[in-house]
Write a protein that holds these residues in place. Structure first.
Motif, PDB file in Angstrom:
ATOM      1  N   UNK A 182       0.847  -1.188   0.000  1.00 54.19           N
ATOM      2  CA  UNK A 182       0.000   0.000   0.000  1.00 54.19           C
ATOM      3  C   UNK A 182       0.882   1.238   0.000  1.00 54.19           C
ATOM      4  N   UNK A 183       0.453   2.248  -0.757  1.00 51.38           N
ATOM      5  CA  UNK A 183       1.167   3.528  -0.744  1.00 51.38           C
ATOM      6  C   UNK A 183       0.195   4.642  -0.407  1.00 51.38           C
ATOM      7  N   UNK A 312       3.697   2.328   2.872  1.00 54.82           N
ATOM      8  CA  UNK A 312       4.670   3.421   2.776  1.00 54.82           C
ATOM      9  C   UNK A 312       3.913   4.728   2.751  1.00 54.82           C
ATOM     10  N   UNK A 313       4.347   5.680   3.593  1.00 57.16           N
ATOM     11  CA  UNK A 313       3.711   6.995   3.678  1.00 57.16           C
ATOM     12  C   UNK A 313       4.752   8.049   3.337  1.00 57.16           C
ATOM     13  N   UNK A 314       4.548   8.756   2.222  1.00 62.01           N
ATOM     14  CA  UNK A 314       5.480   9.817   1.827  1.00 62.01           C
ATOM     15  C   UNK A 314       4.978  10.520   0.573  1.00 62.01           C
ATOM     16  N   UNK A 332       7.491   0.145  -6.717  1.00 61.46           N
ATOM     17  CA  UNK A 332       6.583  -0.089  -5.584  1.00 61.46           C
ATOM     18  C   UNK A 332       5.281   0.678  -5.792  1.00 61.46           C
ATOM     19  N   UNK A 333       5.390   1.967  -6.120  1.00 61.13           N
ATOM     20  CA  UNK A 333       4.198   2.790  -6.318  1.00 61.13           C
ATOM     21  C   UNK A 333       3.384   2.285  -7.498  1.00 61.13           C
ATOM     22  N   UNK A 334       4.059   1.916  -8.590  1.00 61.91           N
ATOM     23  CA  UNK A 334       3.358   1.402  -9.761  1.00 61.91           C
ATOM     24  C   UNK A 334       2.580   0.140  -9.431  1.00 61.91           C
ATOM     25  N   UNK A 342      -3.623   2.489  -3.616  1.00 63.65           N
ATOM     26  CA  UNK A 342      -2.933   3.759  -3.409  1.00 63.65           C
ATOM     27  C   UNK A 342      -3.930   4.780  -2.897  1.00 63.65           C
ATOM     28  N   UNK A 343      -3.513   5.571  -1.932  1.00 64.27           N
ATOM     29  CA  UNK A 343      -4.381   6.622  -1.373  1.00 64.27           C
ATOM     30  C   UNK A 343      -3.741   7.981  -1.600  1.00 64.27           C
TER      31      UNK A 343
END
Length: 412
Positions: A182-183, A312-314, A332-334, A342-343
Motif C-alpha cells: 500500500x502507498x 509506505x507513507x510519503x 513499488x508505487x506502480x 494507493x491513497x
C-alpha cells in the motif's frame, strides 16, 4: 530447554515475557543474573549475543557447536568473539543475508562494507577452494517462513535481481481485503525539532495513525486476535518520539514504533514506513536520516519485516526523484496503483512524476557539478534524468549472489 543470556544492566521491564522464561534471573526474579559455568552446564543450548559470549569464561572445548546468526550484519571483531571457544572438533556455522542491513564501515562505500564481515570472507574463501567439502559448506535456505508471497516476490525482484527463486510458501495470510503493498501519498511540511538535529512531519503522523486505526479495528485476523503489538511503524529521529506520544493519546500505546536500526531480526503483521522528508527538507544542507533514500540494504530489511501488509507513507515525487534507488520506489508505487491500493485512490503515475530538475538538484546537493557527468544523460520511462548508479540494485557484480542464484533457480 535453552538459556537466554541477557546483560545484567539490560532493562528487565522491556524484555518480552516469553523471553524471560528462558533467562537467568536474580533470586528476587526482578533483574538479570550472569550465569556461572556450573549453571551453563545445566543447559543444552546457550543463547548470548556475540559480545556477551566474551564474558562466559568457559574452556575452549565447552561447546560442541557454535552458530552465529545474523553473521552478515556484524563486523569481524564481533563475530570472532565466540570463536575463541572453538577447537578443531567444534562445529561452526555462520548464517545471514549479506544483502540486508550491515554495520557501516565509514572508510569505504556502503556496498563494500559487507565484504568486511566474517560471513562474506568465509563464503569467498570457499569459492576459491575446489574440493567437495567447500561446496558442501555453503547451504542456501529457501523456506520463507515470515512474509506473504506478494511482498517476498517484490523484494526478490528488486533487491536480488530475480523473482524466479523457488521459495516455500510461508503460509502467512494476506490482508482479507487489501493488496499486501500500500502507498499513501502525503506531502506535508517537515520541521526540525527543538535541538535542530532531527525532523518530523506532522501530516505523515496523522496519516499513519489513520492507517493504524483501520488495520487494528477492521482487520478480521485469520490467526487469532490482532493485538497492537503486531503493528509496527518505522521512522527515525523526532518522528519516532512524536508518533509514540500521539498513539498514546489514542489508547494505542502498545503499537511498536522503532528506528530503522532496531528492526533486524523482528517481524510484524503490519509494517508502516514513514520516511518524513519532502523536497524542501532533502535539498536543505541539514537533511539527516536519509536511509530510506540511500541505503538499499536497509530498505530490503525493512520490507521483509512485514508479514502481511507493507505500507509506505510519503510524497511520491520525492521517492521517485531522490536517492540511490528511486527506481525501486517507482516500481513499488506502480505496483500499488495497478492493484488499486494507493491513497488517494484517484492518483495516477503521471501525477507522481518528479521534475527532472528535482533529480538534478539532488545530485548537485550531494556533489556539486554532478549534473554535468555522463551518468546523468540517460532518461527513465517517465522522462526523468537519472544516474546509472542511482538505482543501486544490490545484486550488481555480486559473486556470492550469482552463485546462490545458480544453485537455486529452477532448472539448475
Amino acid at each position: 530447554m535453552p538459556l537466554r543470556i541477557k546483560h545484567i544492566e539490560s532493562f528487565f521491564h522491556e524484555t518480552d515475557p516469553t523471553t524471560l522464561q528462558y533467562c537467568c534471573l536474580s533470586e528476587d526474579g526482578c533483574s538479570f543474573h550472569f550465569p556461572t559455568q556450573n549453571e551453563l552446564e545445566q543447559y543444552p543450548i546457550i543463547v548470548p549475543t556475540t559480545t556477551a559470549s566474551h564474558s562466559l569464561h568457559v574452556p575452549p572445548d565447552f561447546f560442541s557447536h557454535i552458530l552465529i546468526d545474523e553473521a552478515a550484519q556484524m563486523l569481524e571483531c564481533e563475530a570472532i568473539m565466540p570463536l575463541a571457544y572453538t577447537t578443531q572438533d567444534t562445529g561452526v556455522a555462520l548464517a545471514g543475508d549479506h544483502l540486508q542491513s550491515t554495520l557501516k564501515v565509514f572508510s569505504m562505500g556502503n556496498r563494500k562494507s559487507a565484504d568486511h564481515s566474517l560471513f562474506n570472507r568465509l563464503f569467498q574463501y570457499y569459492q576459491q577452494e575446489t574440493h567437495q567439502l567447500a561446496s558442501q559448506c555453503r547451504i542456501v535456505f529457501r523456506e520463507n517462513y515470515r512474509t506473504t508471497e506478494t511482498i517476498i516476490l517484490f523484494v526478490l525482484h528488486n533487491f536480488y535481481g530475480t523473482s524466479k527463486i523457488l521459495m516455500e510458501d510461508s503460509g502467512i495470510p494476506d490482508h482479507p481485503s487489501q493488496f499486501p503493498l500500500m502507498f499513501c501519498c502525503v506531502s506535508g511540511t517537515p520541521e526540525k525539532n527543538i535541538s535542530m538535529t532531527s525532523w518530523l512531519n506532522r501530516d505523515e503522523i496523522v496519516e499513519v495513525i489513520k492507517r493504524i486505526q483501520e488495520f487494528y479495528q477492521d482487520w478480521d485476523c485469520q490467526r487469532g486476535s490482532c493485538d497492537q503489538k503486531q503493528i509496527c511503524v518505522v521512522s527515525h529521529g523526532s518522528q519516532v518520539k512524536r508518533l509514540k506520544e500521539e498513539l498514546r493519546k489514542k489508547q494505542l500505546e502498545e503499537i511498536v514504533v522503532e528506528n530503522s536500526e532496531n528492526m533486524p531480526g523482528r517481524e510484524f503483521r503490519v509494517v508502516i514506513l514513514s520516511t518524513i522528508h519532502t523536497q524542501d527538507s532533502l535539498l536543505s544542507n541539514s537533511a539527516t536520516h536519509l536511509e530510506f533514500f540511500n541505503e538499499p540494504r536497509l530498505l530490503n530489511t525493512m520490507m521483509t519485516r512485514a508479514q502481511s501488509q507493507l505500507v509506505v507513507v510519503d510524497d511520491p515525487s520525492v521517492l521517485c526523484a531522490f536517492g540511490h534507488f528511486s527506481e525501486i520506489w517507482k516500481r513499488f508505487i506502480q505496483r500499488t496503483l495497478e492493484q488499486g491500493n494507493t491513497l488517494p485512490s484517484f492518483l495516477k503515475m503521471e501525477d507522481m512524476e518528479p521534475s527532472s530538475l528535482l533529480h538534478l538538484a539532488w545530485q548537485n546537493r550531494l556533489d556539486p557539478g554532478t549534473a554535468a557527468r555522463e551518468d546523468l544523460e540517460e532518461e527513465d520511462n517517465y522522462g526523468v534524468a537519472t544516474s546509472q548508479a542511482s538505482d543501486a540494485i544490490l545484486c550488481a557484480d555480486d559473486s556470492i549472489l550469482e552463485e546462490l542464484l545458480a544453485e537455486t533457480l529452477p532448472g539448475n
